[in-house]
Design a protein around this motif. Structure first.
Motif, PDB file in Angstrom:
ATOM      1  N   GLN A  15      12.934  -4.709   9.896  1.00  0.00           N
ATOM      2  CA  GLN A  15      11.697  -4.486  10.634  1.00  0.00           C
ATOM      3  C   GLN A  15      11.893  -3.669  11.903  1.00  0.00           C
ATOM      4  O   GLN A  15      10.918  -3.261  12.524  1.00  0.00           O
ATOM      5  CB  GLN A  15      11.052  -5.836  10.990  1.00  0.00           C
ATOM      6  N   SER A  16      13.126  -3.413  12.284  1.00  0.00           N
ATOM      7  CA  SER A  16      13.398  -2.632  13.492  1.00  0.00           C
ATOM      8  C   SER A  16      13.155  -1.152  13.223  1.00  0.00           C
ATOM      9  O   SER A  16      13.309  -0.692  12.088  1.00  0.00           O
ATOM     10  CB  SER A  16      14.846  -2.826  13.945  1.00  0.00           C
ATOM     11  N   LEU A  73      15.148  -9.775  19.970  1.00  0.00           N
ATOM     12  CA  LEU A  73      14.202  -9.845  18.860  1.00  0.00           C
ATOM     13  C   LEU A  73      12.848 -10.392  19.295  1.00  0.00           C
ATOM     14  O   LEU A  73      11.809  -9.909  18.852  1.00  0.00           O
ATOM     15  CB  LEU A  73      14.780 -10.683  17.720  1.00  0.00           C
ATOM     16  N   THR A  75      11.476 -10.080  22.177  1.00  0.00           N
ATOM     17  CA  THR A  75      10.800  -9.096  23.024  1.00  0.00           C
ATOM     18  C   THR A  75      10.596  -7.760  22.304  1.00  0.00           C
ATOM     19  O   THR A  75      10.112  -6.804  22.917  1.00  0.00           O
ATOM     20  CB  THR A  75      11.601  -8.856  24.317  1.00  0.00           C
ATOM     21  N   ASP A  76      10.946  -7.691  21.028  1.00  0.00           N
ATOM     22  CA  ASP A  76      10.811  -6.466  20.220  1.00  0.00           C
ATOM     23  C   ASP A  76      11.533  -5.283  20.841  1.00  0.00           C
ATOM     24  O   ASP A  76      11.055  -4.151  20.805  1.00  0.00           O
ATOM     25  CB  ASP A  76       9.339  -6.111  19.998  1.00  0.00           C
ATOM     26  N   ARG A  77      12.691  -5.518  21.417  1.00  0.00           N
ATOM     27  CA  ARG A  77      13.480  -4.450  22.029  1.00  0.00           C
ATOM     28  C   ARG A  77      14.801  -4.214  21.326  1.00  0.00           C
ATOM     29  O   ARG A  77      15.629  -3.445  21.802  1.00  0.00           O
ATOM     30  CB  ARG A  77      13.750  -4.776  23.499  1.00  0.00           C
TER      31      ARG A  77
END
Length: 100
Positions: A15-16, A73, A75-77
């Motif tokens: 998903q990254s 993960l 923080t979606d960073r």
């Protein structure tokens, strides 16, 4: 990485941005290679430093790497190269813990 961690890392990499099947392979290979290299040295260090201290150090290393990975993960960073580096650190911790 236990099975749950491996599955979670797989989906996180997929998903990254820039993630895909190739990136999953790189992350898993990095962890496995780190485990193999450190397994060779883990028994020697356990004999010289004591099993308890080696196990505690390995667990602290794994805890730190998993905490940083979780923070990235959540923080979606998380970038792929960061996941690879943390997989290597996790592999070092696993390899250090296993031969004891």
């Amino acid at each position: 990485m236990p099975v749950q961690g491996t599955i979670g890392a797989t989906f996180a990499v997929l998903q990254s941005p820039g993630g895909g099947v190739d990136a999953v392979g790189v992350v898993m290979a990095a962890r496995i290679l780190a485990v193999l290299v450190v397994l060779l040295l883990g028994g020697v260090s356990a004999d010289r430093l004591g099993a308890r201290s080696v196990m505690l150090t390995a667990d602290l290393l794994r805890f730190a790497a998993q905490s940083v990975l979780a923070l990235l993960l959540f923080t979606d960073r998380a970038r792929i190269w960061e996941v690879v580096v943390l997989a290597v650190v996790l592999g070092i911790g696993e390899g250090g813990f296993s031969p004891v």
